[in-house]
Design an enzyme around this catalytic site. Structure first.
Site, PDB file in Angstrom:
ATOM      1  N   GLY A  18       0.934  -1.334   0.016  1.00 50.58           N
ATOM      2  CA  GLY A  18       0.044   0.052  -0.029  1.00 50.58           C
ATOM      3  C   GLY A  18       0.881   1.163   0.049  1.00 50.58           C
ATOM      4  O   GLY A  18       1.948   1.496  -0.535  1.00 50.58           O
ATOM      5  N   SER A  19       0.418   2.179   0.647  1.00 55.95           N
ATOM      6  CA  SER A  19       0.947   3.585   0.744  1.00 55.95           C
ATOM      7  C   SER A  19       2.405   3.766   0.743  1.00 55.95           C
ATOM      8  O   SER A  19       2.898   5.046   0.506  1.00 55.95           O
ATOM      9  CB  SER A  19       0.064   4.514   1.465  1.00 55.95           C
ATOM     10  OG  SER A  19      -1.289   4.447   1.043  1.00 55.95           O
ATOM     11  N   VAL A  20       3.005   2.848   1.627  1.00 56.20           N
ATOM     12  CA  VAL A  20       4.309   3.024   1.613  1.00 56.20           C
ATOM     13  C   VAL A  20       4.930   3.200   0.221  1.00 56.20           C
ATOM     14  O   VAL A  20       6.091   3.702   0.367  1.00 56.20           O
ATOM     15  CB  VAL A  20       5.090   2.013   2.629  1.00 56.20           C
ATOM     16  CG1 VAL A  20       4.443   1.887   3.863  1.00 56.20           C
ATOM     17  CG2 VAL A  20       4.868   0.704   1.988  1.00 56.20           C
ATOM     18  N   PHE A  21       4.559   2.522  -0.668  1.00 57.64           N
ATOM     19  CA  PHE A  21       5.257   2.560  -1.823  1.00 57.64           C
ATOM     20  C   PHE A  21       5.388   4.028  -2.422  1.00 57.64           C
ATOM     21  O   PHE A  21       6.084   4.443  -3.434  1.00 57.64           O
ATOM     22  CB  PHE A  21       4.372   1.856  -2.915  1.00 57.64           C
ATOM     23  CG  PHE A  21       4.938   0.486  -3.043  1.00 57.64           C
ATOM     24  CD1 PHE A  21       5.100  -0.448  -2.092  1.00 57.64           C
ATOM     25  CD2 PHE A  21       5.869   0.155  -4.348  1.00 57.64           C
ATOM     26  CE1 PHE A  21       5.678  -1.716  -2.317  1.00 57.64           C
ATOM     27  CE2 PHE A  21       6.240  -1.002  -4.447  1.00 57.64           C
ATOM     28  CZ  PHE A  21       6.334  -2.007  -3.636  1.00 57.64           C
ATOM     29  N   LYS A  22       4.489   5.054  -1.707  1.00 51.77           N
ATOM     30  CA  LYS A  22       4.455   6.305  -2.418  1.00 51.77           C
ATOM     31  C   LYS A  22       5.862   6.959  -1.847  1.00 51.77           C
ATOM     32  O   LYS A  22       6.247   7.859  -2.653  1.00 51.77           O
ATOM     33  CB  LYS A  22       3.381   7.226  -1.530  1.00 51.77           C
ATOM     34  CG  LYS A  22       1.945   6.743  -1.912  1.00 51.77           C
ATOM     35  CD  LYS A  22       0.956   7.474  -1.028  1.00 51.77           C
ATOM     36  CE  LYS A  22      -0.313   6.957  -1.679  1.00 51.77           C
ATOM     37  NZ  LYS A  22      -1.581   7.134  -0.728  1.00 51.77           N
TER      38      LYS A  22
END
Lengths: 587, 131
Positions: free
Chosen positions: A290-294
């Protein structure tokens, strides 16, 4: 001529002929033979005399003149091979994680047992875990050899010996002991009955452990491991999760200080543990993070110049591609600058950024961060990530915010490490580094980009979704991640992965901490939220607060703050205002 | 040389006996030493095993969970929040204006600054230590 014989004859024949003249009477050969014999005897006796003189002299030398003293220094009797057949595994500070000890295993020759009943009673009293009936049956059999109990404790050994029952005997066996029990069980691994490695380091270093006597020194720190595991367990318990994983890495060297996976197991009873407990979620499990890839999308976009901090995107309208709709979890419904997109974790904004950067750039960047192949760590329990094939535009959009790609938590921690440590990708390792020389890593982003990312991640914790990760004085920066789990090909609304990856201290990051919780359920206290910010971030804060003093990270005094992150926030807000004003003017 | 010949044989016999006795004596000594050596070597092996077992026991008793539980139960220890950590450089000097070096020669009337830092304001057992 008057001969002697004639003389003798006249004297009455009683006088013996004088010896010196006998030669003339004997034939010539005998004379020389005698002469030779006498010479040889003389020579031989001289030789012997000489030999014995030498022996005698040496004896005098050794006994009286102390020419034969023992050498002053004892020679080391330590052999190159391990004492009990297998070397130890220790942590970075020398704490023993796995070792071999000699034990006594009890066996019997039933043919020599006179009274099996009495012997069985006596033994049952001394050996817990064995019933009298069992022992009696073994002793009463007609075989020549039967094991009673293997690997006795020293006390049991003593007690059985004291019984003095004939027909029993002990055999020396070696047992593998794990003094720290469940702690780091997935990393250390376990062995089978013949002390061959079956999992973890016991397996991957099996040959080294058998050949060399020096212990294998891991990069783990049992204290950090304990703290990480405990906080992970607490988070799992509070939110009724089914599992969790945690990693603590040294951002500068790639050394893994802790790697936890729950549920765990006891390595000495690994055979009875469930497959789920033995599964290393941190390195072997694959999850859509999820958002940690941002972090990666933003870093790549900034580093390549696709966007600058002054740019932004309109996040008021969801993105529609084919059958998919991309929306934000907490939509701000306005134009957001790049820092704000990151701070408020906007999927729309990030997806648009990735689209502008392009699929190829994304693929290349993720590959350089080690997210497209299995982790190169010294464990057999790693798996290659799940990647979309083919990798289309829609995939690029979803991968930008961490969906449509499944990687292990360890790899995410490693990649985040590369982003915050100045921009060098250093693969995670489980072996302690013996030199202090700086590690040569592969450059993935510029140092300036790394510094900007540090500020952005610090903003997430100061003002954004990661507020609960803010450990006072330690300048924690990071990113939350909440992703719905895929169940039968569809995203389940009620099952999710909640994670937080952070680094501290953010002005010069030394350690990266990641915590992932599998299927947390919201509670009353958290207003039924079970997101990364509510579940994983507080756990990371607790870990940071407890490990920082151990690892020698001093807290910064009050009033100190990375001014760069302050300025960034101020500028971001100003830019947003500017954009709003522009939009109003344009209409 | 000729006049000594009557001593040659008795001398040889005496010498042979002397050598034999010395040799035997030496052999005994060596044998004893070898026995001692073998005893010491097996004692070393046994002691090494014992040390190994004790080291394992020590690691077992020192595992973090056990120490943490004991510390909490018997010492009432908690973890240290960062607000309770202070550096030596951050401490103010004494009121009298004398530096630390100055008071080194005199008998201390208060505990040294370092001790003050660790026990700053604590009389109870709330001194932090890490679990």
């Amino acid at each position: 001529m008057k001969t002697r014989a004639a003389k003798n004859a006249r004297a009455g024949g009683r006088r013996l002929p004088p010896r010196s003249h006998a030669k003339h009477l004997l034939p010539g050969n005998t004379a020389t033979a005698l002469e030779t014999g006498r010479t040889r005897l003389l020579v031989a006796s001289l030789v012997f005399a000489l030999a014995f003189t030498v022996v005698g002299g040496r004896l005098i030398d050794l006994t009286l003149l102390s020419g034969g003293t023992a050498p002053r220094l004892a020679q080391s009797t330590a052999s190159a091979r391990p004492a009990d057949g297998r070397a130890d595994i220790v942590d970075r500070n020398g704490v023993v994680l796995a070792t071999s000890v000699p034990t006594a295993s009890l066996y019997a020759d039933p043919r020599l047992i006179r009274d099996p009943g009495k012997a069985a009673t006596a033994l049952a009293e001394v050996l817990p875990g064995l019933s009298r009936a069992e022992i009696r049956a073994k002793l009463a059999s007609d075989r020549g050899f039967v094991w009673i109990k293997r690997n006795l404790t020293p006390r049991e050994h003593y007690e059985v010996n004291r019984l003095g029952i004939p027909g029993l005997d002990f055999r020396r066996e070696v047992q593998r002991i794990y003094p720290n029990e469940r702690l780091a069980a997935h990393i250390v691994g376990f062995t089978d009955v013949d002390t061959e490695g079956l999992a973890g380091i016991e397996l991957s270093f099996n040959d080294v452990l058998k050949d060399s006597a020096t212990p294998v020194r891991l990069s783990l720190d049992v204290r950090v491991q304990h703290i990480l595991t405990r906080e992970l367990a607490a988070a799992m318990a509070e939110f009724d999760a089914i599992g969790g994983a945690g990693v603590v890495l040294d951002a500068r060297t790639g050394e893994t200080l802790a790697m936890s996976s729950l549920p765990d197991f006891a390595p000495d009873r690994a055979g009875t543990a469930s497959g789920d407990a033995r599964f290393n979620r941190a390195s072997l499990g694959l999850y859509e993070m999820g958002s940690v890839f941002k972090i990666f999308t933003t870093a790549q976009a900034l580093d390549s110049g696709t966007v600058t901090l002054n740019d932004g995107y309109d996040t008021s309208k969801p993105i529609r591609v084919a059958r998919y709709t991309i929306t934000d979890f907490k939509p701000k419904n306005r134009w957001l600058s790049v820092p704000e997109i990151f701070m408020y974790s906007s999927n729309i904004g990030t997806a648009l950024m990735a689209r502008d950067a392009g699929t190829t750039a994304q693929k290349t960047f993720l590959r350089e961060l080690g997210l497209t192949r299995a982790a190169a760590i010294e464990l057999g329990e790693v798996s290659p990530p799940l990647l979309p094939s083919p990798w289309r535009d829609i995939n690029t959009l979803t991968i930008s915010y961490g969906h449509g790609i499944a990687v292990s938590p360890l790899q995410v921690a490693s990649a985040v490490s590369a982003v915050v440590n100045g921009g060098k990708m250093i693969p995670a390792t489980l072996i302690k580094r013996e030199t202090d020389a700086p590690v040569a890593g592969r450059r993935v982003i510029r140092e300036s980009t790394s510094r900007v990312m540090r500020d952005l991640m610090r903003l997430v914790v100061r003002n954004g979704t990661g507020r609960k990760a803010d450990a006072e004085g330690y300048l924690v920066g990071g990113k939350t991640g909440t992703s719905d789990k895929l169940v039968n090909g569809r995203y389940a609304r009620d099952k999710r992965i909640a994670s937080f990856v952070g680094a501290f201290p953010m002005n010069d990051p030394r350690y990266v901490v990641l915590i992932m919780v599998d299927e947390p359920k919201g509670t009353k206290r958290t207003f039924n939220y079970a997101t990364g910010g509510w579940v994983a971030a507080p756990a990371v804060r607790n870990v940071v607060e407890r490990i920082a003093p151990i690892l020698g990270v001093a807290p910064v005094t009050e009033g100190f703050e990375t001014e760069s992150s302050e300025r960034l926030l101020v500028r971001a807000k100003a830019r947003a205002q500017q954009a709003k004003a522009q939009r109003i003017a344009a209409n | 040389m000729g006049g000594m010949r009557r001593f040659a044989i008795p001398l040889s016999i005496v010498a042979t006996l002397a050598i034999a006795v010395t040799l035997f004596h030496l052999k005994q000594r060596v044998g004893n030493l070898e026995k001692q050596l073998s005893q010491v070597e097996s004692a070393i092996v046994e002691h090494r095993e014992t040390i190994q077992i004790l080291r394992t026991e020590w690691s077992f008793l020192n595992r973090p969970k056990r120490i943490a539980d004991l510390a909490e139960k018997f010492l009432g220890m908690r973890s240290t929040p960062s607000s309770r950590l202070i550096r030596l450089e951050d401490l103010p000097l004494r009121e009298s204006g004398a530096g630390i070096a100055h008071t080194a020669g005199t008998a201390p009337t208060r505990p040294a600054p370092r001790a003050v830092a660790i026990h700053a304001g604590q009389s109870d057992r709330q001194i932090g230590s890490l679990r």
